[in-house]
Write a protein that holds these residues in place. Structure first.
Motif, PDB file in Angstrom:
ATOM      1  N   LYS A  83       5.271  13.023   4.662  1.00  0.00           N
ATOM      2  CA  LYS A  83       6.026  13.180   3.214  1.00  0.00           C
ATOM      3  C   LYS A  83       7.077  13.478   3.690  1.00  0.00           C
ATOM      4  N   THR A 152      -6.750  15.184  -2.623  1.00  0.00           N
ATOM      5  CA  THR A 152      -7.040  15.020  -1.641  1.00  0.00           C
ATOM      6  C   THR A 152      -7.283  13.889  -0.710  1.00  0.00           C
ATOM      7  N   SER A 156      -0.266  11.783  -0.087  1.00  0.00           N
ATOM      8  CA  SER A 156       0.809  12.877  -0.577  1.00  0.00           C
ATOM      9  C   SER A 156       2.518  12.389  -0.452  1.00  0.00           C
ATOM     10  N   SER A 160       2.084  13.079  -6.221  1.00  0.00           N
ATOM     11  CA  SER A 160       2.375  14.469  -6.436  1.00  0.00           C
ATOM     12  C   SER A 160       0.349  14.105  -7.247  1.00  0.00           C
ATOM     13  N   THR A 161      -0.028  15.097  -6.994  1.00  0.00           N
ATOM     14  CA  THR A 161      -1.284  14.728  -7.234  1.00  0.00           C
ATOM     15  C   THR A 161      -1.674  16.404  -7.795  1.00  0.00           C
TER      16      THR A 161
END
Length: 237
Positions: A83, A152, A156, A160-161
């Motif tokens: 990321k 998960t 990422s 944006s989780t």
């Protein structure tokens, strides 16, 4: 009486699942010789259904399974490193994705769940032509639900989780619009909605991995048949 009916229903469901699993294995045995070791690339939005489908196809075809996003993260040094790398050097990050895809496309007998990087430029799209590519077309609502339930599983470096369902939907819509033209270059489209309609399912949640695997294997059978016919037609008299 209720317990007896419930037990009978469970038995029927178990038999149906076994029959479907056997059907997948039989179809895989039928199409495997025609594949001649060609790799299979699954593109489209990431989801647990796509992942499970890839693993099952690899199992019944006796292929190796890889997830290209996971390989990119491993090559860079983990999810957080990937990321940060994309944020600081997007070009370098895309080069890493291309290198992973180049290695995968040079091999045979693979089922690859390919990330969106696989369709983000002409170089990567050309690498996908080394195998057979399927767009696993899923409604964004299902993908968003999948992401919020299991954050998960989505890379990422791409989304944006940590957001709410509406926020995740907005991000997924943006990603879909960015990559849909790349998805459309696939050799065949496996639409979850069309599979459900053809099988008479009332809910998309009723579709099993085996249903999707049979759909992919059926398309492989068609594609290899057409390729064989074209090769024979090109032979000199």
């Amino acid at each position: 009486m209720f317990l007896l009916c419930s037990a009978h229903l469970a038995s029927v469901i178990k038999v149906a699942a076994t029959d479907l699993s056997l059907a997948v294995k039989k179809k895989a045995a039928d199409v495997s010789p025609e594949l001649k070791g060609s790799s299979i690339f699954l593109i489209g939005m990431k989801s647990s259904l796509k992942t499970n489908l890839g693993k099952q196809l690899a199992d019944v075809l006796r292929y190796y399974y890889f997830d290209s996003d996971n390989l990119v993260e491993e090559a860079i040094g983990g999810a957080s490193a990937a990321k940060s790398f994309k944020e600081s050097d997007e070009t370098g990050f895309y080069d890493s994705e291309t290198e992973v895809l180049k290695q995968l496309s040079s091999m045979g007998r693979l089922v690859v769940c390919a990330g969106n990087g696989a369709v983000q430029n002409s170089t990567n799209l050309a690498l996908l032509r080394h195998g057979i590519t399927f767009w696993i077309d899923l409604p964004l609502e299902i993908v968003a639900r999948d992401v919020t339930e299991n954050p998960t599983q989505f890379p990422s470096f791409e989304i944006s989780t940590s957001g709410s369902y509406p926020e995740v939907m907005d991000e997924l819509c943006a990603l879909y619009n960015k990559y849909k033209d790349g998805y459309a270059t696939a050799d065949a489209i496996i639409s979850l909605q069309k599979v459900a309609s053809r099988l008479g399912y009332e809910s998309l949640d009723d579709i099993t991995t085996e249903d999707m695997a049979l759909e992919v294997l059926g398309e492989i059978e068609k594609l290899t048949r057409v390729k064989k016919m074209m090769a024979e037609a090109a032979r000199p008299f």
